[in-house]
Enzyme design. Structure first.
Site, PDB file in Angstrom:
ATOM      1  N   SER A   1      17.045 -21.864   1.811  1.00 27.94           N
ATOM      2  CA  SER A   1      16.001 -22.623   1.128  1.00 27.94           C
ATOM      3  C   SER A   1      15.944 -24.048   1.696  1.00 27.94           C
ATOM      4  CB  SER A   1      16.244 -22.595  -0.384  1.00 27.94           C
ATOM      5  OG  SER A   1      15.124 -23.051  -1.079  1.00 27.94           O
TER       6      SER A   1
ATOM      7  N   ALA B   1       8.789   5.614   3.711  1.00 28.87           N
ATOM      8  CA  ALA B   1       9.634   5.943   2.554  1.00 28.87           C
ATOM      9  C   ALA B   1       9.042   5.369   1.271  1.00 28.87           C
ATOM     10  CB  ALA B   1      11.035   5.379   2.744  1.00 28.87           C
TER      11      ALA B   1
ATOM     12  N   ASP C   1      10.197   4.087  -1.603  1.00 30.64           N
ATOM     13  CA  ASP C   1      11.409   3.613  -2.263  1.00 30.64           C
ATOM     14  C   ASP C   1      11.137   2.343  -3.061  1.00 30.64           C
ATOM     15  OD1 ASP C   1      10.882   1.966  -0.146  1.00 30.64           O
ATOM     16  OD2 ASP C   1      12.887   2.002   0.710  1.00 30.64           O
TER      17      ASP C   1
ATOM     18  N   ILE D   1       9.939  -0.350  -1.900  1.00 31.11           N
ATOM     19  CA  ILE D   1      10.200  -1.535  -1.082  1.00 31.11           C
ATOM     20  C   ILE D   1       9.301  -1.529   0.146  1.00 31.11           C
ATOM     21  CG2 ILE D   1      11.947  -2.677   0.355  1.00 31.11           C
ATOM     22  CD1 ILE D   1      13.967  -1.346  -1.710  1.00 31.11           C
TER      23      ILE D   1
ATOM     24  N   ASP E   1      10.486 -12.789  -0.994  1.00 28.05           N
ATOM     25  CA  ASP E   1      10.771 -14.162  -1.415  1.00 28.05           C
ATOM     26  C   ASP E   1       9.635 -14.704  -2.286  1.00 28.05           C
ATOM     27  OD1 ASP E   1      11.183 -17.016  -1.514  1.00 28.05           O
ATOM     28  OD2 ASP E   1      12.467 -16.842   0.244  1.00 28.05           O
TER      29      ASP E   1
ATOM     30  N   HIS F   1      14.237 -14.769  -3.159  1.00 29.07           N
ATOM     31  CA  HIS F   1      14.548 -16.076  -2.582  1.00 29.07           C
ATOM     32  C   HIS F   1      16.063 -16.274  -2.479  1.00 29.07           C
ATOM     33  CE1 HIS F   1      13.861 -20.058  -1.206  1.00 29.07           C
ATOM     34  NE2 HIS F   1      14.550 -20.588  -2.190  1.00 29.07           N
TER      35      HIS F   1
END
Ligand code: NAG
Ligand code: NAG
Ligand code: NAG
Ligand code: NAG
Ligand code: NAG
Ligand code: NAG
Length: 526
Positions: A187, A261, A263, A265, A400, A440
């Site tokens: 960050s 996939a 999933d 994500i 993020d 993040h």
């Protein structure tokens, strides 16, 4: 034989005690031996493994009044003046089990807070480690108000000062000094790592910089622009947390399977360009529990779009899709973003009443024109660092919610163009990894356990730990080709559900099978 075994335990016991005393007394004597310009030692104290260290001087807004320490170490606390009207508070932690490596930690947000958890983490891994308060105390930007020296500390001077002093102390404390020097931060800490690469190419041999707040003015402009888009909770353009969930599910529905996939994500957010009109409620809809108004859809659309400045140039890329649920409580919550508000209040306009409610790109232009101490951290020519033999490992979570990963991709592309280098050439000293399912600096839906700190720790083997991977790159010349992440079953430290190998940019992950998506070998970087 019997005599020998009877004596041995006693002998070992007193030996351990003797060495403990030597380390301990060295620590207790150390404060007196420090004689460096601008350095005032507050204390040096021995801290035993297992101590829950109390931190009464840490500003309350830093939210850390204690820190558990898992190894024996010598803790040195100092004030170091950086000008005649500014100073940093600096701590150096010297572990007994020292591996000959120096390290600097970084900070977060606009703070103002020594990251004790990073000091504890890196000392545990055997580094002589330093952490500073970045020139002021607490999380607010108020100390910047009419105090440019404090801004200068924040922009670059705190880290560099801590490194100069920390290296001297390490040489004084350990007979053999240190061999290599490292940096670990995420960050604002990621920006500080990049600032060191850009401005002080000899400070570190290896820099691990995560989710960096680089293009700093662009970033604060971007986070300032969410409130004018959403408006307050009473406005038609505002989405509640539940409504953001609806948007998120539709984005996942459209983009999840692109990588092969299902999933939950999104591996490569670059390939996700959701069509959001599908979210608009049908005119005859009986329930609006699964759809949005056209005004709300426009809000989502704008948030997933880049911000352009008054002259039409790109200020900051879009928020990457997939981060909606994590971002809602902090970015789309119907109030101006705190750090942005503080920046215009206390740095750009010196007006403590500035609210941020009517922020426009004209305000961005004023901030860009100012760019104090080149806090932008956007210089793409890092050849001095390359020539000095430095290595930098840059990573960014693809979920993020505070700093768009697309800004990191933009920087990578700028470095490639500025230095006229193809990715295979950059690989020699600069590697960038996109971490799917990571929020993040941690958290998120995927395999974010990459060892950049205690909350992402999944082992100290270089294959499971970005910091130790950097050590291997610097000391053995073996560079990481991927960053392996652990998916925790129930948050940091819980059992590991599966691993995933995150690709080196510009490659991205594709599920090939035949195993389950939880099988790390069922994926390929293409
Ligand atoms: C350390 O002490 C603080 C305050 O006394 C307490 O809140 C915290 O839970 C303790 N931490 C550990 C790891 O024991
Ligand atoms: C503080 O430093 C500034 C800049 O170096 C200098 O101009 C000023 O005279 C100094 N003030 C004092 C009180 O020493
Ligand atoms: C920060 O807090 C420490 C500990 O209370 C104090 O010694 C130091 O002067 C403070 N620094 C600033 C810049 O206010
Ligand atoms: C500033 O924003 C507030 C809150 O959104 C709004 O009520 C007000 O009309 C705005 N003022 C101007 C000058 O645009
Ligand atoms: C456009 O705006 C940006 C940011 O305000 C500034 O850095 C840049 O110099 C401007 N470009 C031109 C051509 O005016
Ligand atoms: C893959 O594993 C997940 C989690 O264990 C499970 O829910 C899913 O059904 C599995 N999929 C296949 C195709 O086996």
């Amino acid at each position: 034989m019997t005599r020998f075994s009877a004596i041995l335990p006693f002998a070992l016991g007193s030996l351990a005690l003797a060495s403990q005393d030597a380390f301990q007394s060295k620590c207790n004597q150390f404060a007196k031996k420090i004689d460096l310009p601008n350095v005032k030692v507050n204390f040096a104290e021995y801290v035993q493994a297992g101590t829950n260290l109390s931190l009464p001087d840490n500003a309350p807004s830093c939210g850390a009044s204690s820190q558990s320490v898992s190894v024996d170490l010598c803790r040195v606390a100092m004030a170091v003046s950086t000008s005649n009207s500014s100073e940093i508070t600096l701590e150096a932690w010297f572990p007994r089990e020292y591996k000959g490596r120096f390290l600097s930690t970084g900070n977060g947000g606009l703070s103002g807070c020594i990251q004790y958890y990073d000091l504890a983490y890196t000392a545990q891994l055997g580094f002589a480690t330093v952490g500073a308060n970045n020139g002021h105390n607490g999380t607010s930007g108020e100390p910047f108000y009419k105090h440019p020296e404090v801004i200068e500390d924040f922009a670059y001077r705190s880290i560099h000062t801590g490194v100069v002093v920390g290296k001297e102390l390490t040489k004084k404390f350990y007979d053999n000094g240190y061999d290599k020097s490292y940096y670990l931060g995420c960050s604002t800490g990621g920006r500080q790592g990049w600032k060191s690469v850009q401005k002080y190419p000899n400070d570190f041999d290896g820099v691990v910089a995560g989710a960096p707040a680089i293009n700093f003015i662009g970033l604060l402009s971007w986070s300032a622009h969410f409130y004018p888009i959403t408006g307050p909770p009473s406005s038609k353009t505002y989405l509640t947390a539940a409504e953001w969930n609806i948007a998120h599910e539709e984005i996942i529905r459209q983009c999840d399977a692109i990588d092969g996939a299902k999933d939950g994500i999104i591996e490569d957010t670059d390939m996700c360009h959701p069509i959001l009109e599908t979210l608009i409620c049908k005119s005859n809809a009986k329930s609006k529990a699964n759809c949005l108004s056209p005004e709300q859809v426009n809000t989502v659309q704008q948030i997933l779009s880049p911000v352009y400045g008054i002259n039409g140039t790109l200020i900051y890329p879009r928020m990457q899709p997939g981060s909606e649920i994590l971002a809602q409580p902090i970015m789309y919550n119907g109030v101006p973003f705190e750090y942005s508000k503080d920046w215009w209040r206390y740095v750009v306009y010196n007006d403590p009443t500035y609210s941020g409610a009517n922020w426009t790109v004209k305000d961005a232009a004023a901030a860009f024109a100012q760019n104090p101490y080149d806090i932008q951290t956007w210089n793409a020519d890092i050849s001095p660092f390359q020539k000095a033999g430095g290595k930098v490992l840059h990573y960014h979570g693809m979920q993020d919610q505070l700093i768009s990963s697309e800004d990191s991709k933009w920087y990578y592309s700028r470095v490639a163009q500025e230095m006229d280098m193809a990715p295979s050439e950059l690989d020699e000293f600069y590697r960038f990894f996109t971490i799917s399912g990571m929020g993040h600096c941690g958290g998120g839906d995927g395999a974010y356990g990459i060892g950049q700190g205690t909350r992402t720790y999944a082992g100290s083997d270089p294959k499971d730990n970005v910091l130790m991977a950097m050590v291997k790159w610097v000391e053995e010349g073996v560079a990481p080709d991927y960053v392996r992440g652990a998916k925790f079953s129930n948050g940091p430290g819980s059992t590991i559900e599966y691993h995933r190998k995150h690709c080196k940019y510009p490659r991205h992950n594709v599920y090939k099978g035949p195993g389950n998506y939880t099988d790390e070998n069922a994926w390929q970087c293409v």
